[in-house]
Design a protein around this motif. Structure first.
Motif, PDB file in Angstrom:
ATOM      1  N   ALA A 266      68.586  22.530  63.782  1.00  0.00           N
ATOM      2  CA  ALA A 266      69.330  21.401  63.204  1.00  0.00           C
ATOM      3  C   ALA A 266      68.400  20.466  62.436  1.00  0.00           C
ATOM      4  O   ALA A 266      68.806  19.842  61.451  1.00  0.00           O
TER       5      ALA A 266
ATOM      6  N   GLU B 164      71.140  21.640  68.490  1.00  0.00           N
ATOM      7  CA  GLU B 164      70.939  23.072  68.280  1.00  0.00           C
ATOM      8  C   GLU B 164      69.582  23.348  67.628  1.00  0.00           C
ATOM      9  O   GLU B 164      69.066  22.544  66.841  1.00  0.00           O
TER      10      GLU B 164
ATOM     11  N   PRO C 272      65.400  20.221  66.860  1.00  0.00           N
ATOM     12  CA  PRO C 272      66.705  19.556  66.791  1.00  0.00           C
ATOM     13  C   PRO C 272      66.700  18.493  65.698  1.00  0.00           C
ATOM     14  O   PRO C 272      65.663  18.242  65.063  1.00  0.00           O
ATOM     15  N   LEU C 273      67.832  17.840  65.509  1.00  0.00           N
ATOM     16  CA  LEU C 273      67.923  16.849  64.438  1.00  0.00           C
ATOM     17  C   LEU C 273      67.068  15.622  64.704  1.00  0.00           C
ATOM     18  O   LEU C 273      66.331  15.173  63.821  1.00  0.00           O
TER      19      LEU C 273
ATOM     20  N   ARG D 189      72.898  29.904  62.109  1.00  0.00           N
ATOM     21  CA  ARG D 189      71.467  29.848  61.852  1.00  0.00           C
ATOM     22  C   ARG D 189      70.835  31.226  61.995  1.00  0.00           C
ATOM     23  O   ARG D 189      71.189  31.993  62.885  1.00  0.00           O
TER      24      ARG D 189
ATOM     25  N   LEU E 242      75.946  19.695  68.063  1.00  0.00           N
ATOM     26  CA  LEU E 242      75.277  20.470  67.025  1.00  0.00           C
ATOM     27  C   LEU E 242      73.900  19.902  66.695  1.00  0.00           C
ATOM     28  O   LEU E 242      72.990  20.645  66.329  1.00  0.00           O
ATOM     29  N   ALA E 243      73.741  18.607  66.836  1.00  0.00           N
ATOM     30  CA  ALA E 243      72.460  17.972  66.522  1.00  0.00           C
ATOM     31  C   ALA E 243      71.345  18.450  67.441  1.00  0.00           C
ATOM     32  O   ALA E 243      70.164  18.337  67.108  1.00  0.00           O
TER      33      ALA E 243
ATOM     34  N   ALA F  61      69.357  14.265  56.996  1.00  0.00           N
ATOM     35  CA  ALA F  61      70.346  15.013  57.775  1.00  0.00           C
ATOM     36  C   ALA F  61      71.301  15.815  56.892  1.00  0.00           C
ATOM     37  O   ALA F  61      72.397  16.170  57.313  1.00  0.00           O
TER      38      ALA F  61
ATOM     39  N   GLY G 273      66.953  17.923  58.405  1.00  0.00           N
ATOM     40  CA  GLY G 273      68.320  17.844  58.900  1.00  0.00           C
ATOM     41  C   GLY G 273      69.329  18.594  58.061  1.00  0.00           C
ATOM     42  O   GLY G 273      70.521  18.597  58.378  1.00  0.00           O
TER      43      GLY G 273
ATOM     44  N   PHE H  48      71.330  20.849  60.151  1.00  0.00           N
ATOM     45  CA  PHE H  48      72.445  20.204  60.839  1.00  0.00           C
ATOM     46  C   PHE H  48      73.669  20.105  59.937  1.00  0.00           C
ATOM     47  O   PHE H  48      74.798  20.439  60.346  1.00  0.00           O
TER      48      PHE H  48
ATOM     49  N   ALA I 161      74.416  11.669  63.858  1.00  0.00           N
ATOM     50  CA  ALA I 161      74.858  12.681  64.815  1.00  0.00           C
ATOM     51  C   ALA I 161      76.024  12.172  65.645  1.00  0.00           C
ATOM     52  O   ALA I 161      76.996  12.898  65.898  1.00  0.00           O
TER      53      ALA I 161
END
Length: 361
Positions: free
Chosen positions: A235, A232, A189-190, A252, A229-230, A137, A240, A243, A222
């Motif tokens: 991310a 998005e 996503p994350l 981004r 935001l995680a 991450a 990660g 993120f 997260a």
């Protein structure tokens, strides 16, 4: 005829620059009177700095940073007109971690590169994300910039298990006043079903048990920072890192779009009669944020045909056209896997020569 050659790297064998030169060499053998324009490409992964340096010039700053497991690794920062370009794979790429790193690899070296960028007074930092061997991450990057937590941030994704408190104040202060851009090659996503661990963990050596554990740790990270935001797009890029950059205020941008703008690809496509792209394996993963699909989209806007030369072509004609490609040609099908790996440049030149017989008039 005017030929625009815009390939990605052929992972493990040729850089994008080498691939473009090999394609040009083969094409000229068949059609020596054709005008060949070389525009090697990157989606933000390995080769990002080399491609941009070839297109933009600028100053290369060579340094060393912490590797993703142990020891130091060499890395190069490109500085052009107040902007620093960082290739995260140089500090935490999968070529540095091997296939059995589990969840231990970290991104501390990426943070050290950003700190060096700050030290030379840039106003903007663009971080190319792709080809990472990490799933932490971006915690290691944040730690290198001064972030703290109630767990170790430089022990990889495994080290984030049980995290409840993260203080990002020092990390944000470290890059205050610098515009951050995360150049991503994926939209994930994350965490979760389509997150960094579950989607890309297997190729980074994460076993099934590791994936479940690391994905849970990413969820906890997260929750301790910013759940919104995680979710998005991007991310989950580079395990990660996308993120972590967003936590520091980064916006981004598609890596292929950023590089295409830098090399004026649309303008050069309009001046060409045909666009040739390529990569190691042309498959359905090429459709989202990867070089061939991005180049094909630009060729389509310019109303120019686009063909792909690849180590392997793993899609049928219907899928190929869905990816925006007029035709795709396989290196392995032409010369066999042994020769393709043993002499990648010569083999790619031979394929390009053969393709020129069909497309050069």
């Amino acid at each position: 005829m005017r030929i625009l050659v815009a390939p990605d790297k052929f992972a493990g064998t040729l850089t994008a620059v080498e691939a473009a030169e090999a394609i040009a060499e083969g094409w000229r053998r068949q059609a020596p009177d054709d005008e060949v324009d070389l525009a090697p490409m990157s989606d933000g992964g390995p080769g990002f700095v080399d491609v941009l340096h070839a297109a933009l010039g600028g100053e290369l700053l060579v340094t060393t940073v912490d590797g993703p497991l142990e020891g130091e690794v060499p890395a190069t920062l490109l500085v052009v007109d107040g902007t620093a370009y960082v290739e995260s794979a140089q500090a935490c790429g999968i070529h540095l971690t091997g296939a059995e790193q589990g969840g231990r690899a970290h991104t501390r070296g990426v943070g050290q590169l950003l700190a060096k960028a700050r030290g030379v007074g840039v106003r903007r930092a663009v971080v190319g994300l792709g080809g990472s061997g990490t799933t932490d991450a971006g915690a290691g990057m944040l730690a290198a910039l001064g972030a703290t937590a109630d767990v170790a941030l430089t022990d990889g994704g495994d080290g984030l298990t049980g995290v409840t408190t993260v203080d990002l104040t020092a990390a944000r202060d470290a890059l205050a006043g610098i515009e951050l851009v995360a150049a991503t090659d994926v939209d994930n996503p994350l965490a979760g079903l389509f997150g960094a661990a579950k989607t890309f963990g297997p190729q980074k050596g994460l076993a099934e048990d590791d994936i479940v554990r690391v994905d849970g740790a990413l969820e906890q990270f997260a929750a301790a920072t910013d759940r919104r935001l995680a979710l998005e797009k991007g991310a989950g890029a580079a395990g990660g890192l996308g993120f972590a950059l967003m936590l520091l205020g980064a916006r981004r941008q598609s890596g292929i779009e950023l590089v295409a703008d830098a090399v004026r690809l649309a303008e050069r496509a309009r001046a060409a009669d045909i666009v040739v792209t390529g990569e190691g394996a042309f498959d359905f993963s090429s459709r989202a944020g990867k070089v061939p699909a991005g180049v094909a989209a630009i060729a389509a806007e310019a109303l120019r045909p686009c063909v792909a030369l690849a180590g392997q072509v793993l899609v049928g004609s219907r899928e190929m056209r869905a990816l925006g490609m007029d035709s795709a040609y396989s290196l392995v099908d032409l010369v066999g896997e042994e020769r393709a790996l043993g002499d990648p440049a010569g083999s790619l030149a031979a394929l390009a020569q053969r393709v020129a017989r069909t497309w050069s008039t």
